[in-house]
Scaffold this motif. Structure first.
Motif, PDB file in Angstrom:
ATOM      1  N   HIS A 149     -13.007  13.698   2.588  1.00 54.80           N
ATOM      2  CA  HIS A 149     -13.303  12.636   3.543  1.00 54.80           C
ATOM      3  C   HIS A 149     -14.437  11.729   3.063  1.00 54.80           C
ATOM      4  O   HIS A 149     -14.366  10.502   3.226  1.00 54.80           O
ATOM      5  N   VAL A 150     -15.467  12.315   2.493  1.00 55.17           N
ATOM      6  CA  VAL A 150     -16.614  11.517   2.053  1.00 55.17           C
ATOM      7  C   VAL A 150     -16.201  10.556   0.945  1.00 55.17           C
ATOM      8  O   VAL A 150     -16.541   9.362   0.972  1.00 55.17           O
ATOM      9  N   ALA A 151     -15.442  11.055  -0.020  1.00 54.70           N
ATOM     10  CA  ALA A 151     -15.023  10.210  -1.146  1.00 54.70           C
ATOM     11  C   ALA A 151     -14.071   9.111  -0.692  1.00 54.70           C
ATOM     12  O   ALA A 151     -14.185   7.957  -1.133  1.00 54.70           O
ATOM     13  N   ILE A 152     -13.123   9.446   0.194  1.00 53.76           N
ATOM     14  CA  ILE A 152     -12.162   8.445   0.658  1.00 53.76           C
ATOM     15  C   ILE A 152     -12.854   7.380   1.502  1.00 53.76           C
ATOM     16  O   ILE A 152     -12.552   6.180   1.408  1.00 53.76           O
ATOM     17  N   LEU A 153     -13.807   7.794   2.331  1.00 49.91           N
ATOM     18  CA  LEU A 153     -14.528   6.821   3.149  1.00 49.91           C
ATOM     19  C   LEU A 153     -15.342   5.879   2.262  1.00 49.91           C
ATOM     20  O   LEU A 153     -15.418   4.670   2.521  1.00 49.91           O
ATOM     21  N   ALA A 154     -15.945   6.413   1.197  1.00 47.52           N
ATOM     22  CA  ALA A 154     -16.697   5.569   0.268  1.00 47.52           C
ATOM     23  C   ALA A 154     -15.764   4.583  -0.440  1.00 47.52           C
ATOM     24  O   ALA A 154     -16.109   3.406  -0.644  1.00 47.52           O
ATOM     25  N   LEU A 155     -14.573   5.053  -0.811  1.00 48.59           N
ATOM     26  CA  LEU A 155     -13.595   4.172  -1.453  1.00 48.59           C
ATOM     27  C   LEU A 155     -13.135   3.088  -0.482  1.00 48.59           C
ATOM     28  O   LEU A 155     -12.997   1.912  -0.866  1.00 48.59           O
ATOM     29  N   PHE A 156     -12.907   3.464   0.779  1.00 44.71           N
ATOM     30  CA  PHE A 156     -12.514   2.499   1.795  1.00 44.71           C
ATOM     31  C   PHE A 156     -13.599   1.438   1.977  1.00 44.71           C
ATOM     32  O   PHE A 156     -13.309   0.241   2.038  1.00 44.71           O
ATOM     33  N   ASP A 157     -14.841   1.872   2.072  1.00 46.59           N
ATOM     34  CA  ASP A 157     -15.943   0.919   2.221  1.00 46.59           C
ATOM     35  C   ASP A 157     -15.996  -0.049   1.045  1.00 46.59           C
ATOM     36  O   ASP A 157     -16.196  -1.256   1.225  1.00 46.59           O
ATOM     37  N   ASP A 213     -13.524  -0.887  -1.247  1.00 50.06           N
ATOM     38  CA  ASP A 213     -12.350  -1.726  -1.468  1.00 50.06           C
ATOM     39  C   ASP A 213     -12.020  -2.625  -0.289  1.00 50.06           C
ATOM     40  O   ASP A 213     -11.626  -3.784  -0.467  1.00 50.06           O
ATOM     41  N   MET A 214     -12.163  -2.087   0.925  1.00 49.28           N
ATOM     42  CA  MET A 214     -11.656  -2.794   2.094  1.00 49.28           C
ATOM     43  C   MET A 214     -12.733  -3.512   2.898  1.00 49.28           C
ATOM     44  O   MET A 214     -12.420  -4.366   3.725  1.00 49.28           O
ATOM     45  N   ARG A 215     -13.991  -3.179   2.651  1.00 51.18           N
ATOM     46  CA  ARG A 215     -15.069  -3.796   3.417  1.00 51.18           C
ATOM     47  C   ARG A 215     -15.979  -4.619   2.500  1.00 51.18           C
ATOM     48  O   ARG A 215     -15.992  -5.841   2.570  1.00 51.18           O
ATOM     49  N   ARG A 252      -5.877   0.399  -3.224  1.00 49.20           N
ATOM     50  CA  ARG A 252      -4.949   1.504  -2.987  1.00 49.20           C
ATOM     51  C   ARG A 252      -4.605   1.662  -1.510  1.00 49.20           C
ATOM     52  O   ARG A 252      -3.967   2.628  -1.112  1.00 49.20           O
ATOM     53  N   PHE A 253      -5.024   0.681  -0.681  1.00 49.28           N
ATOM     54  CA  PHE A 253      -4.854   0.802   0.758  1.00 49.28           C
ATOM     55  C   PHE A 253      -3.880  -0.232   1.312  1.00 49.28           C
ATOM     56  O   PHE A 253      -3.917  -1.403   0.940  1.00 49.28           O
ATOM     57  N   ALA A 254      -3.047   0.243   2.223  1.00 45.88           N
ATOM     58  CA  ALA A 254      -2.252  -0.645   3.065  1.00 45.88           C
ATOM     59  C   ALA A 254      -2.614  -0.323   4.509  1.00 45.88           C
ATOM     60  O   ALA A 254      -2.808   0.847   4.867  1.00 45.88           O
TER      61      ALA A 254
END
Length: 258
Positions: free
Chosen positions: A3-11, A13-15, A190-192
């Protein structure tokens, strides 16, 4: 899922690395704030910030001044892990109004249950023309009880300018649209994102929403996306968890009207 790694990736790439969500919009970095600027028909708001307690109030004031100068209502999209920890309180003190909280849920497509079929008598149809967009907009109004004028304009603009970045679909009972949803594809990430899933009241509880999630997930897989992201309301969270999505944090839209 880490969860920590995916949330960091989301922040990242997407934010922080946000891309405009449609034709006519632009993304700007103003100091430690990333914001989207659009016309009055698009979405205006802050998607990411990296401010500390000493600089938070000034950053908030700068965004209020900027968007007020444009005459734009805007949103500060606050996530549960954003700092400083009292950022929500500071936004309220500055005149923002919080809207209902949602849960950021992410699913790795390889781990999702994508076998959900529409119930008997329902077929899912891809939307690729103005008639299909009208169906999506009509379902939106019936399902959510709000105007779909902005959604209709945005989908038409995508269809004309950049059709590969949005996938929309409707569920039909005969020739009647009873559910609809869309997916936004962000090139280079990597996000949709899954958005706008809604079913008219008399057709709820039959598995149509679940089938539309599976349909969009299959399209994302075919186009090479690894993760699906949803801002889930309570009514859809349980369905998404059964499909394999996991909650990572909460997000609250704070809205400022000049």
């Amino acid at each position: 899922m880490d969860h920590v790694a995916i949330l960091a990736l989301f922040d990242r790439d997407m934010r922080e690395g946000a891309q405009p969500d449609g034709p006519g919009a632009r993304v700007e970095r103003a100091g430690n704030v990333v914001r989207q600027v659009s016309d009055e028909n698009g979405w205006n708001g802050v998607v990411w910030s990296d401010v500390d307690a000493a600089g938070a109030d000034a950053a908030i004031a700068e965004q209020i001044a900027y968007y007020s100068g444009l005459g734009r209502e805007f949103e500060w999209k606050l996530y549960g892990h954003d700092l400083p920890v009292d950022l929500g309180q500071r936004l309220r003190a500055a005149g923002f109004t919080p809207r209902p909280e949602e849960t950021l849920m992410i699913g790795e497509v390889a781990d999702l249950n994508l076998d959900a079929e529409p119930p008997e008598g329902i077929r899912i149809v891809a939307v690729d023309d103005p008639t299909g967009i009208d169906r999506v907009a009509d379902v939106h109004e019936k399902a959510f009880g709000t105007s779909s004028a902005r959604l209709r304009r945005q989908l038409l603009a995508h269809l004309q300018a950049d059709p590969d970045t949005v996938v929309a679909a409707v569920a039909l009972a005969g020739d009647v649209a009873v559910s609809a949803a869309r997916m936004e594809l962000v090139p280079g990430t990597r996000f949709a994102g899954l958005w706008g899933g809604g079913t008219v009241e008399e057709w709820r509880g039959r598995g149509i929403y679940r089938a539309l999630v599976a349909h969009r997930a299959q399209v994302a897989v075919a186009r090479g996306y690894r993760y699906l992201q949803v801002d889930a309301v309570p009514e859809s969270r349980a369905i998404l968890e059964r499909l394999g999505f996991q909650p990572l944090t909460v997000t609250t839209p704070y809205v400022y009207v000049p």
